[in-house]
Write a protein that holds these residues in place. Structure first.
Motif, PDB file in Angstrom:
ATOM      1  N   LEU A 108       7.834  -0.425   9.016  1.00  0.00           N
ATOM      2  CA  LEU A 108       8.949   0.528   9.015  1.00  0.00           C
ATOM      3  C   LEU A 108       9.498   0.722  10.424  1.00  0.00           C
ATOM      4  N   ALA A 109       8.610   0.747  11.413  1.00  0.00           N
ATOM      5  CA  ALA A 109       9.042   0.877  12.807  1.00  0.00           C
ATOM      6  C   ALA A 109       9.874  -0.333  13.235  1.00  0.00           C
ATOM      7  N   GLY A 115       0.800  -1.220   0.000  1.00  0.00           N
ATOM      8  CA  GLY A 115       0.000   0.000   0.000  1.00  0.00           C
ATOM      9  C   GLY A 115       0.827   1.263   0.000  1.00  0.00           C
ATOM     10  N   MET A 116       2.157   1.137  -0.029  1.00  0.00           N
ATOM     11  CA  MET A 116       3.035   2.301  -0.037  1.00  0.00           C
ATOM     12  C   MET A 116       3.006   2.974  -1.403  1.00  0.00           C
ATOM     13  N   ASP A 117       3.243   4.293  -1.415  1.00  0.00           N
ATOM     14  CA  ASP A 117       3.245   5.061  -2.650  1.00  0.00           C
ATOM     15  C   ASP A 117       4.503   4.755  -3.461  1.00  0.00           C
ATOM     16  N   PHE A 118       4.320   4.336  -4.733  1.00  0.00           N
ATOM     17  CA  PHE A 118       5.439   3.908  -5.576  1.00  0.00           C
ATOM     18  C   PHE A 118       6.476   5.012  -5.723  1.00  0.00           C
ATOM     19  N   VAL A 177      13.103   7.500   6.114  1.00  0.00           N
ATOM     20  CA  VAL A 177      12.679   8.099   4.835  1.00  0.00           C
ATOM     21  C   VAL A 177      11.599   7.276   4.155  1.00  0.00           C
ATOM     22  N   GLY A 178      11.483   5.979   4.543  1.00  0.00           N
ATOM     23  CA  GLY A 178      10.374   5.192   4.035  1.00  0.00           C
ATOM     24  C   GLY A 178      10.714   4.031   3.142  1.00  0.00           C
ATOM     25  N   THR A 179      11.686   3.190   3.560  1.00  0.00           N
ATOM     26  CA  THR A 179      11.976   1.996   2.778  1.00  0.00           C
ATOM     27  C   THR A 179      12.400   0.856   3.705  1.00  0.00           C
ATOM     28  N   SER A 180      12.432  -0.338   3.166  1.00  0.00           N
ATOM     29  CA  SER A 180      12.787  -1.529   3.923  1.00  0.00           C
ATOM     30  C   SER A 180      14.281  -1.535   4.254  1.00  0.00           C
ATOM     31  N   THR A 181      14.736  -2.578   4.932  1.00  0.00           N
ATOM     32  CA  THR A 181      16.099  -2.662   5.459  1.00  0.00           C
ATOM     33  C   THR A 181      17.166  -2.407   4.402  1.00  0.00           C
ATOM     34  N   VAL A 182      18.079  -1.497   4.714  1.00  0.00           N
ATOM     35  CA  VAL A 182      19.214  -1.180   3.844  1.00  0.00           C
ATOM     36  C   VAL A 182      20.368  -2.116   4.190  1.00  0.00           C
ATOM     37  N   SER A 183      21.033  -2.626   3.171  1.00  0.00           N
ATOM     38  CA  SER A 183      22.117  -3.582   3.394  1.00  0.00           C
ATOM     39  C   SER A 183      23.256  -3.327   2.415  1.00  0.00           C
ATOM     40  N   ALA A 186       6.995  12.896   0.872  1.00  0.00           N
ATOM     41  CA  ALA A 186       6.084  13.078   2.010  1.00  0.00           C
ATOM     42  C   ALA A 186       5.249  11.850   2.374  1.00  0.00           C
ATOM     43  N   PRO A 187       4.722  11.067   1.404  1.00  0.00           N
ATOM     44  CA  PRO A 187       3.849   9.941   1.781  1.00  0.00           C
ATOM     45  C   PRO A 187       4.520   8.876   2.649  1.00  0.00           C
ATOM     46  N   THR A 188       5.858   8.788   2.630  1.00  0.00           N
ATOM     47  CA  THR A 188       6.544   7.762   3.431  1.00  0.00           C
ATOM     48  C   THR A 188       7.490   8.349   4.466  1.00  0.00           C
ATOM     49  N   PHE A 189       7.823   9.627   4.362  1.00  0.00           N
ATOM     50  CA  PHE A 189       8.818  10.227   5.254  1.00  0.00           C
ATOM     51  C   PHE A 189       8.292  10.326   6.686  1.00  0.00           C
ATOM     52  N   LEU A 190       9.028   9.713   7.627  1.00  0.00           N
ATOM     53  CA  LEU A 190       8.688   9.728   9.062  1.00  0.00           C
ATOM     54  C   LEU A 190       7.269   9.207   9.327  1.00  0.00           C
ATOM     55  N   GLN A 191       6.889   8.174   8.594  1.00  0.00           N
ATOM     56  CA  GLN A 191       5.549   7.605   8.744  1.00  0.00           C
ATOM     57  C   GLN A 191       5.561   6.305   9.551  1.00  0.00           C
TER      58      GLN A 191
END
Length: 434
Positions: free
Chosen positions: A97-98, A40-43, A295-301, A222-227
């Protein structure tokens, strides 16, 4: 700043290495938002978050560790985010995200403790060689699979050779020949040249798409930042612990495996197979995971594809800075990055796989208590599509065999701890699936 002379490199070499690494991993710019939009996240917002998080991670690696490794949201980890946390456990993407952020904080606590360097040093030298070879096989498999050179047969659920009537498959073969010949002639920048040449050849084959525009516009973070949503107990404490432990373990050992394997295969490790600057890279990875969640994304590796730039001679953080700048440029110039087809980067990944497989020679295949753990490490990585699972199976097998052979004292204490953690992770995951 980056001590180029000490590392026997130059600005030109580092820039070429940075471009090469970026081209090899640029697919994530579009694949990651395509995966996360299922939740459901904004592409568009996730695409920007992917570029920003990748840039932050690469800059952190450059300035904290001064090594040529790039970071981005991890493949497999984004699938874990989408299909396990959100669709399987029922968390919203905000809650997921949390959870990613919490796992990053735990990873950071581990990396700033004395465990940071001991994790890498505790791995036996034979397993370090196996990790290098396993990643080589894995990265070559990724190149073949993403480009269509091998395909998954839906009827038998095994891989088959792709059809040569497919322009992409034909282009991979052409690119492999071009890059292979350049490598054999020891041409400087052969992988980078191979990617560009293959991309150009792909135009008449209909594989390389010429973009109608070179820039994107009207995008917002904005749709994913600090959400992030930290209300996480609705699903129960056990699912939450499972999610946090799994994300932390997979991120940590994906990164450890990439650092150890690539460093050993490229001659950046010492005589004991330890990568002295690698422990600082773990700190950068943990910080990048936290930043990525914000910022709104899954785990960075840390990315295996960094090995393509290292193969081109990248030896310092300047390579990572170039990658980070290119990710930022891709926010506006995404169509140009998209122009590079997977069929053009696949030969580079296969060539790097060939180089990394040379680590097999350091394994004593006549000693079965070493051979079995090393084989499992090498085989499980591509077959399970996971670096961390390959490490887990190898570590567990090594520890059990040594104990059963009456050689328990030969196993470092940290190896016992890590093996137990892997067993617990698999056990908890199995229990939570019922």
């Amino acid at each position: 700043m980056f001590k180029l002379k000490e590392n026997n490199t130059s600005v030109r070499t580092e820039i070429i290495a940075g471009f090469t690494t970026f081209f090899a991993m640029s697919y994530i710019i579009f694949v990651n938002p395509d995966m996360l939009k299922i939740t459901g996240m904004d592409f568009a917002s996730v695409m920007i978050a992917t570029c920003v998080a990748s840039a932050i991670g690469s800059f952190l690696t450059a300035f904290i560790a001064n090594i040529p490794f790039a970071q981005a949201p991890g493949m497999g980890l984004n699938a874990l985010f989408t299909f396990t946390l959100c669709q399987g456990m029922g968390y919203t993407w905000n809650q997921a995200l949390a959870i990613v952020f919490i796992s990053g904080v735990i990873f950071l606590i581990i990396t700033i403790s004395p465990l940071r360097s001991r994790i890498i040093e505790a791995i036996p030298k034979s397993l370090k060689s196996a990790i290098a070879a396993g990643i080589g096989l894995f990265i070559a498999f990724i190149g073949m699979l993403n480009s269509g050179l091998v395909v998954v047969n839906g009827a038998s659920n095994v891989t088959d050779l792709g059809s040569f009537s497919n322009g992409s498959v034909l282009l991979v073969v052409i690119g492999l020949i071009i890059t292979g010949v350049l490598m054999a002639w020891k041409v400087k920048g052969s992988i980078f040249i191979g990617i560009i040449a293959t991309t150009i050849i792909g135009i008449p084959l209909g594989v390389t798409d010429i973009p109608t525009t070179i820039t994107y516009s009207n995008f917002s973070l904005a749709p994913t930042f600090l959400q992030l949503d930290f209300n996480l107990l609705s699903a129960g404490i056990l699912p939450l612990l499972t999610a946090i432990i799994t994300l932390t373990m997979v991120d940590m050992f994906d990164t450890v495996g990439t650092l150890v394997g690539t460093a050993n295969a490229s001659g950046m490790a010492d005589e004991n197979g330890n990568f002295k600057r690698g422990d600082k890279a773990l700190v950068a990875d943990a910080l990048a995971t936290c930043a990525g969640a914000l910022v709104g994304t899954s785990t960075v590796s840390t990315y295996m594809e960094s090995s393509t730039g290292i193969k081109e001679g990248g030896r310092t953080g300047l390579t990572s800075v170039v990658v980070g700048l290119l990710f930022l440029a891709a926010i506006l110039l995404g169509p140009i990055a998209l122009m590079i087809p997977s069929a053009a980067t696949a030969p580079a990944l296969i060539i790097v796989g060939v180089s990394m497989m040379s680590a097999i020679k350091n394994i004593d295949w006549h000693d079965f208590e070493i051979a079995l753990p090393c084989f499992l490490t090498i085989a499980v990585m591509p077959f399970a599509y996971s670096i961390s699972d390959g490490i887990g199976f190898g570590f567990i097998a090594y520890t059990i065999i040594k104990v059963c052979r009456g050689k328990a004292k030969e196993v470092p204490l940290l190896m016992y701890a890590i093996s137990i953690l892997f067993i617990l992770m698999y056990a908890i995951s199995a229990y939570s699936s019922y």
